[in-house]
Design a protein around this motif. Structure first.
Motif, short mmCIF file in Angstrom:
data_model
loop_
_atom_site.label_atom_id
_atom_site.label_comp_id
_atom_site.label_asym_id
_atom_site.label_seq_id
_atom_site.Cartn_x
_atom_site.Cartn_y
_atom_site.Cartn_z
N ASP B 103 30.50 -25.67 -26.72
CA ASP B 103 30.60 -26.04 -28.14
C ASP B 103 29.43 -25.52 -28.97
O ASP B 103 29.23 -25.95 -30.09
CB ASP B 103 30.70 -27.57 -28.27
CG ASP B 103 29.52 -28.29 -27.64
OD1 ASP B 103 28.62 -27.61 -27.09
OD2 ASP B 103 29.48 -29.52 -27.71
N PHE B 104 28.65 -24.58 -28.42
CA PHE B 104 27.50 -24.06 -29.16
C PHE B 104 27.93 -22.95 -30.12
O PHE B 104 28.70 -22.07 -29.76
CB PHE B 104 26.45 -23.50 -28.19
CG PHE B 104 25.16 -23.09 -28.85
CD1 PHE B 104 24.21 -24.04 -29.16
CD2 PHE B 104 24.93 -21.78 -29.19
CE1 PHE B 104 23.02 -23.66 -29.78
CE2 PHE B 104 23.75 -21.39 -29.82
CZ PHE B 104 22.79 -22.34 -30.11
N GLU B 105 27.44 -23.03 -31.36
CA GLU B 105 27.81 -22.02 -32.37
C GLU B 105 26.58 -21.26 -32.84
O GLU B 105 25.81 -21.75 -33.65
CB GLU B 105 28.53 -22.70 -33.54
CG GLU B 105 29.89 -23.24 -33.14
CD GLU B 105 30.58 -24.04 -34.25
OE1 GLU B 105 30.03 -24.11 -35.38
OE2 GLU B 105 31.64 -24.59 -33.98
N SER B 106 26.43 -20.01 -32.33
CA SER B 106 25.24 -19.21 -32.66
C SER B 106 25.09 -18.99 -34.15
O SER B 106 23.97 -18.97 -34.67
CB SER B 106 25.33 -17.83 -32.02
OG SER B 106 25.67 -17.92 -30.69
N ILE B 107 26.20 -18.82 -34.85
CA ILE B 107 26.14 -18.54 -36.29
C ILE B 107 25.35 -19.62 -37.01
O ILE B 107 24.50 -19.34 -37.85
CB ILE B 107 27.57 -18.47 -36.88
CG1 ILE B 107 28.29 -17.25 -36.32
CG2 ILE B 107 27.52 -18.42 -38.39
CD1 ILE B 107 29.71 -17.11 -36.82
N ARG B 108 25.64 -20.86 -36.64
CA ARG B 108 24.94 -21.96 -37.30
C ARG B 108 23.46 -21.94 -36.96
O ARG B 108 22.61 -22.21 -37.81
CB ARG B 108 25.56 -23.30 -36.89
CG ARG B 108 26.95 -23.46 -37.48
CD ARG B 108 27.69 -24.58 -36.80
NE ARG B 108 27.13 -25.88 -37.10
CZ ARG B 108 27.35 -26.96 -36.35
NH1 ARG B 108 28.08 -26.87 -35.26
NH2 ARG B 108 26.84 -28.11 -36.69
N ALA B 109 23.14 -21.62 -35.72
CA ALA B 109 21.73 -21.57 -35.31
C ALA B 109 20.98 -20.50 -36.11
O ALA B 109 19.92 -20.77 -36.67
CB ALA B 109 21.64 -21.26 -33.82
#
Lengths: 123, 231
Positions: B103-109
């Motif tokens: 469920d990790f979203e790189s874009i948000r990071a």
């Protein structure tokens, strides 16, 4: 726009007051769409549930109405807004008189002081 | 469905009861402050929920399932100290999280890093304590979890960045997710909380809605905390 919320009074009451003031002052015009709960919560740095509670309460009083899919809007009932305005003004005056009487200043004297202050301002 | 439930939870270290008979329920969609003086058991409770410690007795359920792989999948945890490798670049850590969590979203990071002006090519080693904390919080909040558990998330961060971080927290969790935040900096975060849990010597002293405290006691949570835990 700053919300200036105190931590020692219920936040949802302060939010209600703030939005009421914004409606009366014309910041929100009748029929305007309110930002989403999320946006308002983030702007005011408060919990979305608290914002939701405040908006539900405003909806209950009829000042704000919701359209199921498109969001919340300010009432177009100008009379209601006028009424709210005089109600709040009344409350502020009562509070003012209360403070004055705590200082031992009677009503007539208070009125005289107000007149004097206004004169001073317009000079 | 109850998001988190603790039933008669007790944890002993040797003979000492660190937590005694903790029972609590948390539903989705809340931000809960876990507050208590030093040594009251906050971190221990958090570690039990995250499955890093096992209870001496009692049960914990997340989404009505016992602690295990399924609960770890839906909990995003910010520990009170760093576990990341100092020699890694932020970019590499993001790749690592991307591999590790579904469920990790790189874009948000990357978006949050840009807003806080942190260069993804920097190594952790070269960063200040506060910046490292920001990176960790960004990683944790970039997951789409059901329950975020943040152990002292803003302690080392300057007040200006604190505001941004609170905003980050508010705008980056799903409506149905809940956030459990342990902290000493009550006045900084109390406006975003809707519930608080006061922990004292391993027992729950109070679990209530924040606006109820303000209404009944005419006090801020910070003022009530100072009164309850007066030394």
């Amino acid at each position: 726009m700053s919300w200036n919320l105190d931590s020692d009074r219920p936040i949802f009451l302060q939010i209600i007051q703030k939005i009421q003031t914004d409606i009366i002052s014309g910041f929100y015009q009748p029929g305007d769409k309110l930002p989403s709960v999320r946006e308002l919560a983030s702007e005011a740095s408060v919990n979305p549930n608290t914002m939701q509670k405040a908006l539900s309460e405003l909806e209950r009083t009829g000042l704000v109405y919701s359209q199921r899919t498109s969001g919340r809007f300010i009432t177009e009932d100008h009379k209601m807004i006028q009424h709210l305005k005089s109600e709040l003004a009344q409350k502020i005056i009562e509070e003012f008189l209360e403070h004055m009487s705590q200082l031992g200043i009677q009503r007539e004297e208070a009125i005289a002081l107000i007149t004097e202050t206004i004169k001073g301002e317009t000079k | 469905m109850t998001l988190l439930e603790c039933k008669h939870l007790t944890k002993k270290f040797g003979k000492r009861n660190v937590l005694s008979d903790i029972s609590l329920q948390v539903n989705g969609g809340h931000i809960i402050g876990l507050l208590g003086p030093n040594g009251s058991g906050k971190t221990t409770l958090i570690k039990l929920i995250c499955g890093l410690l096992t209870p001496t007795s009692g049960e914990i359920y997340v989404n009505e399932m016992p602690i295990g792989t399924s609960s770890k999948k839906v909990i995003s945890y910010l520990p009170d100290h760093s576990y990341l490798n100092d020699w890694m670049r932020v970019r590499d850590i993001i790749d690592y999280f991307e591999d590790f969590y579904e469920d990790f979203e790189s874009i948000r990071a990357y978006d949050m890093l840009a807003k806080l002006k942190i260069n993804p090519s920097d190594k952790l080693k070269t960063m200040s304590k506060g910046t490292k904390e920001k990176v960790q919080l960004i990683l944790v909040m970039s997951r789409r979890a059901d329950l975020y558990i943040l152990d002292e998330p803003i302690a080392g961060v300057d007040p200006a960045a604190r505001d941004y971080i609170l905003d980050t927290i508010l705008s980056n969790y799903d409506e149905n997710a809940s956030i459990l935040i342990s902290t000493h900096l009550i006045s900084d975060i109390e406006n975003i909380l809707d519930q608080v849990i006061f922990l004292q010597n391993g027992v729950i002293r109070l679990h209530t809605f924040v606006d109820d405290i303000r209404q009944k006691e005419q006090k801020s949570v910070d003022a009530l905390f100072r009164e309850v835990f007066k030394c």
